[in-house]
Design a protein around this motif. Structure first.
Motif, PDB file in Angstrom:
ATOM      1  N   VAL A  80       0.840  -1.200   0.000  1.00 32.67           N
ATOM      2  CA  VAL A  80       0.000   0.000   0.000  1.00 32.67           C
ATOM      3  C   VAL A  80       0.873   1.246   0.000  1.00 32.67           C
ATOM      4  CG1 VAL A  80      -1.603   1.370   1.385  1.00 32.67           C
ATOM      5  CG2 VAL A  80      -2.026  -1.072   1.035  1.00 32.67           C
ATOM      6  N   LEU A  81       1.890   1.270   0.856  1.00 31.13           N
ATOM      7  CA  LEU A  81       2.778   2.429   0.912  1.00 31.13           C
ATOM      8  C   LEU A  81       3.640   2.533  -0.343  1.00 31.13           C
ATOM      9  CD1 LEU A  81       3.962   2.315   4.644  1.00 31.13           C
ATOM     10  CD2 LEU A  81       2.327   3.895   3.613  1.00 31.13           C
ATOM     11  N   GLY A  82       4.028   1.388  -0.897  1.00 29.40           N
ATOM     12  CA  GLY A  82       4.944   1.401  -2.026  1.00 29.40           C
ATOM     13  C   GLY A  82       4.294   1.687  -3.365  1.00 29.40           C
ATOM     14  N   PHE A  83       3.071   1.193  -3.550  1.00 27.81           N
ATOM     15  CA  PHE A  83       2.453   1.292  -4.866  1.00 27.81           C
ATOM     16  C   PHE A  83       1.330   2.338  -4.953  1.00 27.81           C
ATOM     17  CE2 PHE A  83       4.131  -3.092  -4.722  1.00 27.81           C
ATOM     18  CZ  PHE A  83       5.021  -3.007  -5.782  1.00 27.81           C
ATOM     19  N   SER A  84       1.023   2.970  -3.839  1.00 32.13           N
ATOM     20  CA  SER A  84       0.022   4.043  -3.860  1.00 32.13           C
ATOM     21  C   SER A  84       0.729   5.388  -3.735  1.00 32.13           C
ATOM     22  CB  SER A  84      -0.973   3.870  -2.701  1.00 32.13           C
ATOM     23  OG  SER A  84      -0.351   4.195  -1.472  1.00 32.13           O
ATOM     24  N   ARG A  85      -0.058   6.443  -3.689  1.00 31.79           N
ATOM     25  CA  ARG A  85       0.504   7.785  -3.509  1.00 31.79           C
ATOM     26  C   ARG A  85       0.841   8.084  -2.056  1.00 31.79           C
ATOM     27  NH1 ARG A  85       2.160   9.484  -8.442  1.00 31.79           N
ATOM     28  NH2 ARG A  85       0.553   9.114 -10.028  1.00 31.79           N
ATOM     29  N   TRP A  86       0.379   7.240  -1.148  1.00 29.24           N
ATOM     30  CA  TRP A  86       0.583   7.521   0.276  1.00 29.24           C
ATOM     31  C   TRP A  86       2.061   7.521   0.656  1.00 29.24           C
ATOM     32  CZ3 TRP A  86      -3.820   4.160   2.893  1.00 29.24           C
ATOM     33  CH2 TRP A  86      -5.047   4.683   2.499  1.00 29.24           C
ATOM     34  N   GLY A  87       2.812   6.561   0.121  1.00 22.45           N
ATOM     35  CA  GLY A  87       4.225   6.488   0.464  1.00 22.45           C
ATOM     36  C   GLY A  87       4.997   7.720   0.057  1.00 22.45           C
ATOM     37  N   PRO A  88       4.931   8.123  -1.221  1.00 23.23           N
ATOM     38  CA  PRO A  88       5.631   9.352  -1.627  1.00 23.23           C
ATOM     39  C   PRO A  88       5.161  10.593  -0.875  1.00 23.23           C
ATOM     40  CG  PRO A  88       5.082   8.040  -3.557  1.00 23.23           C
ATOM     41  CD  PRO A  88       4.414   7.385  -2.383  1.00 23.23           C
ATOM     42  N   ARG A  89       3.858  10.662  -0.569  1.00 27.77           N
ATOM     43  CA  ARG A  89       3.371  11.817   0.195  1.00 27.77           C
ATOM     44  C   ARG A  89       3.986  11.839   1.592  1.00 27.77           C
ATOM     45  NH1 ARG A  89      -3.076  11.370  -1.324  1.00 27.77           N
ATOM     46  NH2 ARG A  89      -2.911  12.175  -3.480  1.00 27.77           N
ATOM     47  N   LEU A  90       4.103  10.648   2.200  1.00 29.26           N
ATOM     48  CA  LEU A  90       4.726  10.557   3.521  1.00 29.26           C
ATOM     49  C   LEU A  90       6.163  11.047   3.470  1.00 29.26           C
ATOM     50  CD1 LEU A  90       4.844   9.570   6.487  1.00 29.26           C
ATOM     51  CD2 LEU A  90       5.436   7.303   5.588  1.00 29.26           C
ATOM     52  N   VAL A  91       6.925  10.594   2.473  1.00 31.26           N
ATOM     53  CA  VAL A  91       8.322  11.001   2.355  1.00 31.26           C
ATOM     54  C   VAL A  91       8.419  12.493   2.052  1.00 31.26           C
ATOM     55  CG1 VAL A  91      10.501  10.606   1.129  1.00 31.26           C
ATOM     56  CG2 VAL A  91       8.952   8.691   1.576  1.00 31.26           C
ATOM     57  N   GLY A  92       7.457  13.008   1.274  1.00 30.69           N
ATOM     58  CA  GLY A  92       7.477  14.424   0.927  1.00 30.69           C
ATOM     59  C   GLY A  92       7.329  15.346   2.122  1.00 30.69           C
ATOM     60  N   ARG A  93       6.792  14.851   3.194  1.00 31.60           N
ATOM     61  CA  ARG A  93       6.623  15.660   4.403  1.00 31.60           C
ATOM     62  C   ARG A  93       7.861  15.644   5.303  1.00 31.60           C
ATOM     63  NH1 ARG A  93       1.246  16.910   5.637  1.00 31.60           N
ATOM     64  NH2 ARG A  93      -0.280  16.029   4.185  1.00 31.60           N
ATOM     65  N   LEU A  94       8.836  14.815   4.954  1.00 28.44           N
ATOM     66  CA  LEU A  94      10.016  14.661   5.816  1.00 28.44           C
ATOM     67  C   LEU A  94      11.038  15.756   5.522  1.00 28.44           C
ATOM     68  CD1 LEU A  94      10.430  10.788   5.555  1.00 28.44           C
ATOM     69  CD2 LEU A  94       9.341  12.087   7.406  1.00 28.44           C
ATOM     70  N   PRO A  95      11.718  16.264   6.553  1.00 25.42           N
ATOM     71  CA  PRO A  95      12.677  17.357   6.361  1.00 25.42           C
ATOM     72  C   PRO A  95      14.098  16.826   6.134  1.00 25.42           C
ATOM     73  CG  PRO A  95      12.353  16.980   8.700  1.00 25.42           C
ATOM     74  CD  PRO A  95      11.478  15.966   7.989  1.00 25.42           C
ATOM     75  N   GLY A  96      14.987  17.734   5.780  1.00 28.68           N
ATOM     76  CA  GLY A  96      16.408  17.425   5.765  1.00 28.68           C
ATOM     77  C   GLY A  96      16.979  17.154   4.389  1.00 28.68           C
ATOM     78  N   TRP A  97      18.323  16.941   4.371  1.00 26.49           N
ATOM     79  CA  TRP A  97      19.011  16.571   3.149  1.00 26.49           C
ATOM     80  C   TRP A  97      18.457  15.241   2.632  1.00 26.49           C
ATOM     81  CZ3 TRP A  97      22.696  17.865   7.268  1.00 26.49           C
ATOM     82  CH2 TRP A  97      23.158  19.190   7.166  1.00 26.49           C
ATOM     83  N   TRP A  98      18.794  14.922   1.388  1.00 25.98           N
ATOM     84  CA  TRP A  98      18.199  13.738   0.761  1.00 25.98           C
ATOM     85  C   TRP A  98      18.475  12.480   1.571  1.00 25.98           C
ATOM     86  CZ3 TRP A  98      20.898   9.454  -0.626  1.00 25.98           C
ATOM     87  CH2 TRP A  98      22.285   9.574  -0.784  1.00 25.98           C
ATOM     88  N   TRP A  99      19.699  12.345   2.092  1.00 23.95           N
ATOM     89  CA  TRP A  99      20.031  11.118   2.818  1.00 23.95           C
ATOM     90  C   TRP A  99      19.330  11.060   4.170  1.00 23.95           C
ATOM     91  CZ3 TRP A  99      22.454  11.608   7.493  1.00 23.95           C
ATOM     92  CH2 TRP A  99      23.115  12.802   7.740  1.00 23.95           C
ATOM     93  N   VAL A 100      19.088  12.210   4.781  1.00 24.26           N
ATOM     94  CA  VAL A 100      18.317  12.247   6.021  1.00 24.26           C
ATOM     95  C   VAL A 100      16.887  11.807   5.748  1.00 24.26           C
ATOM     96  CG1 VAL A 100      17.407  13.740   7.847  1.00 24.26           C
ATOM     97  CG2 VAL A 100      19.765  14.057   7.026  1.00 24.26           C
ATOM     98  N   ARG A 101      16.323  12.260   4.640  1.00 23.88           N
ATOM     99  CA  ARG A 101      14.964  11.859   4.277  1.00 23.88           C
ATOM    100  C   ARG A 101      14.888  10.362   3.997  1.00 23.88           C
ATOM    101  NH1 ARG A 101      13.473  15.248  -0.648  1.00 23.88           N
ATOM    102  NH2 ARG A 101      11.403  14.304  -0.319  1.00 23.88           N
ATOM    103  N   VAL A 102      15.948   9.807   3.425  1.00 26.36           N
ATOM    104  CA  VAL A 102      15.972   8.351   3.188  1.00 26.36           C
ATOM    105  C   VAL A 102      15.914   7.601   4.515  1.00 26.36           C
ATOM    106  CG1 VAL A 102      17.400   6.428   2.385  1.00 26.36           C
ATOM    107  CG2 VAL A 102      17.150   8.481   0.966  1.00 26.36           C
ATOM    108  N   VAL A 103      16.740   8.002   5.455  1.00 30.05           N
ATOM    109  CA  VAL A 103      16.762   7.333   6.765  1.00 30.05           C
ATOM    110  C   VAL A 103      15.415   7.487   7.470  1.00 30.05           C
ATOM    111  CG1 VAL A 103      17.834   7.304   9.047  1.00 30.05           C
ATOM    112  CG2 VAL A 103      19.261   7.598   7.004  1.00 30.05           C
ATOM    113  N   LEU A 104      14.874   8.700   7.456  1.00 29.66           N
ATOM    114  CA  LEU A 104      13.585   8.932   8.101  1.00 29.66           C
ATOM    115  C   LEU A 104      12.473   8.143   7.405  1.00 29.66           C
ATOM    116  CD1 LEU A 104      13.767  12.782   8.791  1.00 29.66           C
ATOM    117  CD2 LEU A 104      14.060  10.910  10.436  1.00 29.66           C
TER     118      LEU A 104
END
Length: 414
Positions: A80-104
């Motif tokens: 659900v998180l991977g194939f829907s829009r929910w996952g990218p929206r969740l990541v889009g709300r995360l702050p920081g440099w790209w690698w910080v967003r990956v970890v978060l």
């Protein structure tokens, strides 16, 4: 349509990784480990009483219900998180440099999955406690759960930072670079796991001088396995299951015994378990697993690049975007489940060879059979699990097959 350079590179990486995996499996895995062929399992009634069989089957039935339910729900959440829009929206709300967003993002997906499947973990834990398979309190259980998730977040974050970092740095050739680094991480993990991860979950003390330590070291010498130390893990605080293992490479190699194996089992049976574990080191099974795992990682990165590339053309995030994290984790979850039969088939063959080697070294089929029976009783292992369960998730031969091997070798004078 002409393939883009990304796709061509990914195809080459996939082919190289897959070919290496097949070649290594053919050359290194013992596909015929039992002299005279692997026999069928002995009748359960020849080893256990009717009451013991019924108790093990009842425990295992519900253990499968809770564990398979957790797996199914976890897979649904990942998809659900991977194939829907929910996952990218969740990541889009995360702050920081790209690698910080990956970890978060990794932490967020892992925590969401754990929270949603927590009821199954609690039900499984109550099931374990009801059957007396652990005396650990709920506080200790919660602490182990947190440690497990923390290790998973750390390891997954390292891998995802490497993959996405490569995609950002080498837009066209990243699958090749990332595959090489992923294979290297598998090798590195095999070396650092014994010294960095194992102490997170157990405390270790050296086995005191005495007959058992002397015999373990003598057995290691007989097997031609250099051992740096013999340790005892305080595993009884978490489980009643008996176990031992040999971990590490070179100067870090040590024999580790569960404290309940040392305290609760006759010495000849303990040595039978140790002989099995030393056989893994004798045949360099950790090396085999590491090499096959590294080849699998290369294959996986190539396949991941193909799938993410195909999905990116349909509106999914590209590999260089941290928003791809939920999609990658979903694909990895699916791939792990689908590859489990292959991994476990290899594992069963390697475990069978270790059994044979232990029997040939100790020449004590009685002790081997006795400890297999005790292992099954302690863990309430289903003596005759469903075929699909053993095929898909069984990393070891069932106990009745292992006992059949011991009896066959004994009857033939090995």
């Amino acid at each position: 349509m002409t393939a883009t350079p990304d796709r061509r590179v990914a195809l080459v990486v996939t082919a190289v990784g897959g070919s290496a995996f097949v070649v290594l499996a053919i050359l290194l895995v013992p596909w015929h480990p039992v002299p005279g062929g692997t026999p069928g399992p002995v009748p359960a009634a020849s080893v256990f009483t009717a009451e013991q069989i019924a108790r093990a089957e009842d425990y295992s039935r519900w253990a499968r219900v809770w564990s398979w339910s957790s797996l199914a729900v976890s897979l649904v959440v990942s998809c659900v998180l991977g194939f829907s829009r929910w996952g990218p929206r969740l990541v889009g709300r995360l702050p920081g440099w790209w690698w910080v967003r990956v970890v978060l993002a990794v932490a967020a997906v892992v925590v969401v999955g754990r929270v949603i499947t927590l009821p199954f973990a609690v039900l499984m834990r109550r099931h374990v406690l009801d059957y007396g398979l652990s005396e650990q309190g709920w506080g200790g259980f919660a602490a182990d759960l947190v440690r497990t998730e923390a290790v998973q977040v750390f390891a997954t974050s390292v891998l995802l930072v490497v993959l996405i970092g490569c995609a950002r740095r080498w837009e066209r050739a990243w699958p090749a670079v990332a595959a090489a680094l992923a294979g290297a991480l598998v090798v590195l993990g095999s070396f650092v796991y014994p010294v960095l991860v194992e102490p997170i979950f157990n405390d270790f003390t050296s086995l005191p001088d005495g007959p058992l330590r002397t015999q373990v070291l003598a057995l290691a010498d007989q097997e031609g396995v250099p051992v740096d130390d013999v340790l005892v893990a305080d595993a009884s605080r978490r489980t009643t299951t008996l176990n031992a293992y040999v971990s590490g490479f070179g100067s870090t190699r040590r024999v580790v015994l569960y404290d309940n194996l040392v305290n609760d089992v006759p010495r000849d049976e303990t040595l039978s378990v140790v002989a099995h574990e030393l056989a893994h080191a004798k045949h360099d099974d950790p090396r085999t697993g590491t090499l096959i795992g590294a080849a699998g990682a290369v294959f996986g990165v190539g396949l991941l690049a193909l799938l993410v590339g195909a999905l990116a053309g349909r509106g999914r995030p590209p590999m260089r975007d941290p928003a791809v994290v939920p999609l990658v984790l979903a694909l990895v979850a699916i791939g792990t489940l689908l590859s489990s039969p292959i991994q476990n088939a290899i594992s069963r063959q390697i475990e069978t060879r270790a059994d044979v080697d232990a029997l040939l070294v100790t020449r004590d089929a009685r002790a081997f059979e006795a400890v297999q029976r005790e292992l099954a009783l302690r863990s309430l292992a289903d003596p005759t699990p469903p075929a699909v369960s053993q095929f898909w998730f069984g990393s070891h031969p069932i106990g009745l097959t292992r006992i059949a091997i011991a009896r066959q070798l004994d009857d033939r004078g090995y």
